[in-house]
Design an enzyme around this catalytic site. Structure first.
Site, PDB file in Angstrom:
ATOM      1  N   LYS A 108     -10.844  -3.241  19.038  1.00 46.47           N
ATOM      2  CA  LYS A 108      -9.441  -3.902  19.678  1.00 46.47           C
ATOM      3  C   LYS A 108      -9.661  -3.551  20.209  1.00 46.47           C
ATOM      4  O   LYS A 108      -7.978  -3.766  20.960  1.00 46.47           O
ATOM      5  CB  LYS A 108      -9.066  -2.787  18.146  1.00 46.47           C
ATOM      6  CG  LYS A 108      -9.143  -4.206  16.836  1.00 46.47           C
ATOM      7  CD  LYS A 108      -7.995  -3.446  15.537  1.00 46.47           C
ATOM      8  CE  LYS A 108      -9.287  -3.516  14.180  1.00 46.47           C
ATOM      9  NZ  LYS A 108      -7.218  -3.814  13.396  1.00 46.47           N
ATOM     10  N   ASN A 152       0.641  -1.318   0.077  1.00 42.58           N
ATOM     11  CA  ASN A 152       0.092  -0.109  -0.210  1.00 42.58           C
ATOM     12  C   ASN A 152       0.170   1.388   0.003  1.00 42.58           C
ATOM     13  O   ASN A 152       2.055   1.139  -0.115  1.00 42.58           O
ATOM     14  CB  ASN A 152      -0.699   0.065   1.486  1.00 42.58           C
ATOM     15  CG  ASN A 152      -0.263   0.150   2.794  1.00 42.58           C
ATOM     16  OD1 ASN A 152       0.723   0.732   2.354  1.00 42.58           O
ATOM     17  ND2 ASN A 152      -0.266  -1.307   3.236  1.00 42.58           N
ATOM     18  N   ILE A 195      -2.914  -7.665  14.437  1.00 44.43           N
ATOM     19  CA  ILE A 195      -2.199  -7.044  15.468  1.00 44.43           C
ATOM     20  C   ILE A 195      -2.751  -6.396  16.493  1.00 44.43           C
ATOM     21  O   ILE A 195      -2.549  -6.431  17.660  1.00 44.43           O
ATOM     22  CB  ILE A 195      -0.246  -6.111  15.396  1.00 44.43           C
ATOM     23  CG1 ILE A 195       0.028  -7.508  13.748  1.00 44.43           C
ATOM     24  CG2 ILE A 195       0.906  -5.929  16.073  1.00 44.43           C
ATOM     25  CD1 ILE A 195       0.809  -5.899  12.916  1.00 44.43           C
TER      26      ILE A 195
HETATM   27  N1  CTP Z   1      -3.870  -3.517  12.199  1.00 42.99           N
HETATM   28  C1  CTP Z   1      -2.780  -4.318  12.121  1.00 42.99           C
HETATM   29  N2  CTP Z   1      -2.514  -5.473  12.170  1.00 42.99           N
HETATM   30  C2  CTP Z   1      -3.802  -5.763  10.799  1.00 42.99           C
HETATM   31  C3  CTP Z   1      -4.525  -5.184   9.793  1.00 42.99           C
HETATM   32  C4  CTP Z   1      -4.416  -3.518  11.482  1.00 42.99           C
HETATM   33  O1  CTP Z   1      -1.841  -3.971  13.636  1.00 42.99           O
HETATM   34  N3  CTP Z   1      -4.044  -6.642  10.566  1.00 42.99           N
HETATM   35  C5  CTP Z   1      -3.985  -1.648  12.563  1.00 42.99           C
HETATM   36  C6  CTP Z   1      -3.158  -0.770  12.408  1.00 42.99           C
HETATM   37  O2  CTP Z   1      -1.809  -0.700  12.215  1.00 42.99           O
HETATM   38  C7  CTP Z   1      -4.338   0.179  13.256  1.00 42.99           C
HETATM   39  C8  CTP Z   1      -5.562  -0.421  13.108  1.00 42.99           C
HETATM   40  O3  CTP Z   1      -4.977  -1.625  13.221  1.00 42.99           O
HETATM   41  O4  CTP Z   1      -4.046   1.096  13.900  1.00 42.99           O
HETATM   42  C9  CTP Z   1      -6.913   0.026  12.191  1.00 42.99           C
HETATM   43  O5  CTP Z   1      -6.453  -0.989  11.084  1.00 42.99           O
HETATM   44  P1  CTP Z   1      -7.802  -0.541   9.356  1.00 42.99           P
HETATM   45  O6  CTP Z   1      -7.013  -0.918   9.036  1.00 42.99           O
HETATM   46  O7  CTP Z   1      -8.322   0.524   9.290  1.00 42.99           O
HETATM   47  O8  CTP Z   1      -8.669  -1.323  10.535  1.00 42.99           O
HETATM   48  P2  CTP Z   1      -9.536  -2.789  10.390  1.00 42.99           P
HETATM   49  O9  CTP Z   1      -9.012  -4.165  11.312  1.00 42.99           O
HETATM   50  O10 CTP Z   1      -8.311  -3.527   8.873  1.00 42.99           O
HETATM   51  O11 CTP Z   1     -10.645  -2.501   9.187  1.00 42.99           O
HETATM   52  P3  CTP Z   1     -11.169  -2.383   8.191  1.00 42.99           P
HETATM   53  O12 CTP Z   1     -12.034  -3.470   7.827  1.00 42.99           O
HETATM   54  O13 CTP Z   1     -11.980  -1.232   8.247  1.00 42.99           O
HETATM   55  O14 CTP Z   1     -10.577  -2.525   7.110  1.00 42.99           O
END
Ligand code: CTP
Length: 420
Positions: A364, A210, A315
């Site tokens: 989370k 990304n 994570i």
């Molecule tokens: N994050 C993480 N591990 C992942 C995905 C996301 O630690 N596999 C953390 C990011 O670093 C950020 C937060 O989660 O602090 C939010 O990530 P985001 O992508 O917005 O959340 P998602 O749970 O992936 O939700 P979405 O369905 O909106 O993508």
């Protein structure tokens, strides 16, 4: 930018070839709004002329201890007492020996002796001179006296040798000065940070990733380091070198970031250790290719290619669970800070982001969550600015204006200080 505005810095040149880098330091200081009072030792004038230094500094050069021109002949006292910071660069072996033994036989050594405020020392010399027990003894003495040492670094030296002795670059000396002058509001705290993108390999030559630049994480790390915190930074592939003083661990994939982050969390939350906070700014890929091909994927004849993706571990979610387990055992629960980078094209859609982010914060297990709309002006991935809404677990909500990422880092550090 605002940090150096109206600060007065005495920049003192010792007699070494690295003096050319000190000219750049003066340029940076002036660009950032600092007032520069330059001092040249007699041997420094062999390497740079007073006229060059004066022109860059926008201020006459101080050279002599005894000058009839000085109104009261007390330049060394005025310079030492009135400046916010004294930077000695390059600091030669001779200069270091003079400082360590408290001599006062020229303007620079006299003013260093009078001074009770911060001094940054940037040594530069041949590696044999640097490694000599006498120099090392003098350096230990100066550090014990409270001077901040920056460098020397390894590399090619002006004498033709390779080794330790190169003066630190101007940016690093500037940063050392800033660290020395910044209030230590997070002293004694350890912070775990994730930053940058992850790369999910498809085959030996391709990956899915990304547009994250890592800048937000870098800005927070920098602000935390300036505030005196210990920082462990787990980061994906970015173009920047890790901030000076951070313990940096480079990873590629989401799985690697997950493993490294959990390992660091477990290390720093062991009994006897104290992790104050984990801040997850990384743009972690939610999916990875279900299988990595051992050889390059070839073009298909029908013109289409389907990829099967599988979900990566989350994570932040995993840390939220671990944090809750610590709390259940009545152990200190580190603050958990998440980010949510969303996309809303219209005002109506943007209004829906806050309830979504609140749900994400709760799901989370975060204490704080910074929400931003990547499609808003000045908020694109990789930009130098961002506009965030800070959500607290308590429901409190702060809408921050569009700010440089550096300023967001500073504000977040301030928020952490209030919470810790
Ligand atoms: N994050 C993480 N591990 C992942 C995905 C996301 O630690 N596999 C953390 C990011 O670093 C950020 C937060 O989660 O602090 C939010 O990530 P985001 O992508 O917005 O959340 P998602 O749970 O992936 O939700 P979405 O369905 O909106 O993508």
């Amino acid at each position: 930018m605002a940090f150096w505005a109206n600060k007065t810095v005495v920049v003192a040149f010792g007699g070494g070839i690295a003096a050319y880098k000190t000219l750049e330091l003066i340029r940076l200081l002036r660009e950032q709004g600092a007032r520069v009072w330059p001092v040249l030792t007699a041997s420094a004038t062999q390497f740079v002329t007073p006229l060059t230094v004066q022109a860059l500094a926008g201020h006459p050069v101080y050279q002599d201890l005894f000058t009839p021109q000085a109104a009261d002949g007390m330049d060394h006292i005025r310079l030492a007492q009135e400046a916010d910071l004294l930077i000695i660069a390059p600091a030669t072996a001779n200069r270091i020996a003079k400082l360590a033994s408290g001599l006062a036989d020229d303007l620079l050594s006299a003013l260093a002796l009078v001074r009770r405020k911060p001094i940054v020392l940037a040594p530069a010399m041949n590696s044999g001179m640097w490694q000599h027990p006498a120099t090392q003894r003098n350096i230990s003495q100066l550090q014990a006296d409270g001077l901040l040492l920056v460098g020397p670094e390894s590399g090619a030296l002006a004498c033709g040798e390779q080794g330790v002795g190169r003066m630190a670059e101007a940016e690093r000396i500037l940063e050392a000065g800033r660290r020395l002058l910044s209030p230590k509001i997070l002293l004694g705290h350890r912070i775990l940070l994730t930053a940058g993108p992850t790369r999910e390999e498809l085959d030996p030559v391709r990956y899915i990733s990304n547009r994250s630049s890592g800048r937000m994480g870098w800005a927070i790390a920098q602000a935390a380091l300036r505030a005196g915190a210990e920082v462990t930074l787990i980061h994906g592939a970015v173009e920047m070198a890790p901030p000076w003083g951070a313990e940096a661990l480079a990873v590629e994939s989401a799985q690697e970031m997950y493993e490294a982050t959990l390992q660091q969390w477990d290390k720093w939350t062991r009994p006897g250790q104290q992790l104050s906070c984990a801040i997850l700014t990384a743009a972690v890929a939610d999916y990875r290719p279900a299988s990595r091909r051992a050889s390059k994927i070839k073009k298909e004849l029908d013109g289409e290619l389907s990829l099967k993706l599988t979900q990566n571990p989350d994570i932040l979610l995993a840390l939220g669970e671990r944090a809750n387990r610590l709390a259940q055992k009545n152990r200190a629960r580190p603050l958990l800070v998440g980010f949510a980078a969303e996309t809303a094209e219209t005002e109506d859609a943007a209004a829906q982001l806050v309830p979504l982010a609140k749900e994400k914060l709760a799901r989370k297990g975060c204490d704080l969550l910074l929400l931003n709309n990547v499609l808003a002006p000045g908020c694109a991935f990789g930009s130098l600015t961002n506009q965030v809404t800070l959500l607290h677990r308590s429901g409190q909500q702060e809408i921050w204006p569009l700010l440089a990422k550096e300023e967001i880092g500073e504000r977040l550090v301030q928020t952490l200080q209030n919470r810790l």
